[in-house]
Design an enzyme around this catalytic site. Structure first.
Site, PDB file in Angstrom:
ATOM      1  N   GLY A 173       0.828  -1.203   0.000  1.00 40.60           N
ATOM      2  CA  GLY A 173       0.000   0.000   0.000  1.00 40.60           C
ATOM      3  C   GLY A 173       0.856   1.244   0.000  1.00 40.60           C
ATOM      4  N   GLY A 174       0.294   2.318   0.553  1.00 40.68           N
ATOM      5  CA  GLY A 174       1.025   3.584   0.611  1.00 40.68           C
ATOM      6  C   GLY A 174       2.284   3.457   1.441  1.00 40.68           C
ATOM      7  N   GLY A 408      26.363  15.335 -26.532  1.00 37.02           N
ATOM      8  CA  GLY A 408      25.730  15.801 -25.294  1.00 37.02           C
ATOM      9  C   GLY A 408      26.232  15.011 -24.103  1.00 37.02           C
ATOM     10  N   ALA A 409      26.580  13.750 -24.358  1.00 40.06           N
ATOM     11  CA  ALA A 409      27.042  12.915 -23.250  1.00 40.06           C
ATOM     12  C   ALA A 409      28.370  13.432 -22.706  1.00 40.06           C
ATOM     13  CB  ALA A 409      27.148  11.469 -23.703  1.00 40.06           C
TER      14      ALA A 409
END
Ligand code: HXC
Length: 518
Positions: A173-174, A408-409
């Site tokens: 759950g949460g 870009g790397a």
């Protein structure tokens, strides 16, 4: 002292009652599932007899329960306290599945919140040993508010003290969000699982059959979701690894990590490094072999080894001092950056930055992974996280370009203009806007189309590109890197650079916080 006198009767009665509560039958329930009890876990984690429990006698909230029943137990299903781990102060809580499934009622929650607040005040790490069915159903909204208080404390402590979760049973759950908010999640293979909605709900809503293990077992979270950074086969090994892991970390954000004696067996000059990169630029190698020849012997502790394995992250030491290592892994997907590896790297870098751990980057990256899948899943948004994290980090940042550093790397992986402090390249480095094949295909499209022997022409052009453009010397001569170095002196260079950066101080503009691309 005589404890049989009238003053002490109530005291000894309570001691006896609590001993009776933790009986062998309950222990057997845990052991039969391959799990330890909460006490056994605490004893494994803390140095001999150093653990001091608090709130052992608190009892669950005395409120009317209209549905089900609340078991009247001492401690309300969670052990909290402090002690020494490898001689250093650590706070911890351990949920006890044998009491109402380790479920979190309001008193249970208040105990956790109390120990969290103490850990923050004392500037010490906090460890959560989780084994719980989540919010205690019978206590309704009170248990939900208990979780909210715990989340709030984690968020307030984030970046101030290390917070580590160890999942040793269910986290459902949460309740999964409390580990997810902490810095690192350890899981135990086959006996722990985490999911927002369990197999029953999946069946009801989607009519799909799935086991707990397949939905949210340790392997799934370590390999696919990236929720867990470390997994081990049993609880003993998990806790032993956690203790080792803690030895790399400072107790808080204003301390430095502890210094450990280095056996000096990795020499400052190490000629083995000259032969680790294959001459063929398309041949893979294991970047962990490079790391092992530079850092203190056997000091590399890898994090998130199975997730985004094209980027290696982990803690290590140089002359006994902790460093964070980020390295492209040519052995996996040729070391490209994709969504998983970008997110993994960004989160690791931010942890190092928060806790005064210098970041050493080993670079061999052909670029970002192309393709519809990656573009549609948000490589732009996720790659930006890595960029943001590197640029934002103010701890010492050193890069060693081993081989490919394209496009870009190159910029992303801690380039100088992005705030990298020192950038060294091996003679095998290839630094350019793109790899030779792509560059030749774009710049010589016409010539290749018209050529009688396009294969031979391409070969020639690729060679020319490597000689003229894709080498480290242009970047060296123009100052975009600091130095081309003999690989053998890498350790020495990094240690000198770290010494030079010892008092590094960066003034950042005042603001509430940056807006990292999430
Ligand atoms: C009260 C609980 C409980 C819970 C388990 N128990 N979960 N009691 N509240 N949430 C009790 C059981 O009734 C049982 O009591 C004992 O713990 C052991 O549970 P079993 O089901 O027998 O064990 P097992 O078969 O191992 O299954 C474990 C389990 C399952 C998978 C965790 O119990 C389960 O699905 N529990 C509910 C999980 C859940 O949905 N929790 C609420 C999440 S919502 P007896 O007396 O029979 O021994 C949430 C919101 C948080 O957490 C909000 C934050 C945002």
């Amino acid at each position: 002292m005589d404890l049989s006198g009238k003053f002490y009767k109530a005291f000894t009665d309570r001691q006896a009652a609590i001993e009776k509560q933790y009986n062998p039958k309950q222990a057997e329930k845990q052991h039969s599932k391959g799990k330890l009890t909460a006490h056994e876990r605490i004893n494994l984690l803390f140095d001999n007899n150093s653990f001091e429990e608090i709130d052992a006698f608190v009892t669950p909230a005395d409120q009317p329960v209209e549905f089900g029943k609340v078991e009247r137990s001492y401690g309300d299903g969670v052990i909290v306290g402090h002690g020494k781990v490898n001689g250093r102060l650590v706070f911890a809580y351990a949920q006890d599945f044998t009491i109402m499934g380790g479920s979190l009622g309001i008193v249970h929650a208040k105990k956790i919140a109390k120990i969290q607040e103490m850990a923050l005040k004392m500037g010490s790490p906090i460890i959560a040993l989780i084994d719980s069915g989540g919010a205690r159903i019978q206590e309704g909204v009170a248990s939900l508010s208990g979780y909210a208080a715990i989340f709030q404390n984690i968020i307030h402590s984030s970046g101030i003290i290390p917070q580590i979760s160890v999942i040793m049973g269910p986290a459902a759950g949460g309740a999964v969000y409390s580990p997810a908010l902490t810095d690192f999640v350890f899981m135990v293979n086959h006996t722990s699982y985490m999911f927002v909605t369990g197999p029953n709900v999946v069946k009801e809503v989607l009519n799909e059959d799935v086991s707990s293990e397949a939905l949210g077992g340790a392997e799934v979270h370590a390999r696919k979701s990236g929720v867990a950074q470390m997994i081990y086969d049993d609880e003993e090994n998990t806790i032993l690894a956690l203790k080792k892991f803690l030895s790399y970390l400072p107790s808080n954000n204003v301390e430095n990590p502890p210094i450990v004696a280095d056996d000096g067996s990795i020499g400052e000059i190490n000629e083995k490094l000259r032969d680790l990169i294959p001459e063929d630029p398309n041949k893979a190698y294991d970047v962990k072999d490079v790391i092992a020849q530079i850092v203190d012997r056997n000091s590399f502790f890898e994090t998130s080894a199975l997730f985004g394995a094209n980027l290696v992250t982990g803690f290590s030491r140089l002359k006994g001092k902790t460093i964070g290592v980020v390295a492209n892994q040519p052995k996996v997907l040729a070391g490209v950056l994709d969504i998983d590896s970008s997110v993994k790297g960004a989160r690791f870098i931010r942890f190092c930055d928060a806790f005064n751990i210098p970041i050493i980057t080993f670079e061999d990256v052909p670029g970002f992974l192309p393709g519809v899948d990656q573009e549609h899943a948000g490589i732009i948004r996720n790659g930006a996280k890595l960029l943001f994290a590197y640029s934002e980090a103010t701890v010492p940042k050193i890069t060693i370009i081993l081989r490919k550093a394209y496009g870009g790397a190159f910029i992303v992986m801690n380039s100088k203009n992005l705030g990298g402090d020192f950038s060294f390249a091996w003679p095998s480095a290839e630094i350019a806007v793109m790899g030779p094949d792509g560059a030749v295909a774009i710049l010589y499209r016409k010539e290749l189309a018209e050529s009688k022997d396009p294969v031979e022409l391409k070969k020639e052009l690729v060679k020319k590109y490597r000689d003229k453009i894709a080498n480290p010397f242009i970047a060296d001569e123009s100052g975009y890197i600091d130095e081309v170095i003999d690989p053998a002196v890498t350790r020495k260079k990094i240690i000198s650079a770290l010494n030079a950066l010892n008092n590094k101080w960066v003034k950042v503009p005042a603001r509430k916080h940056g807006n990292m691309p999430l």
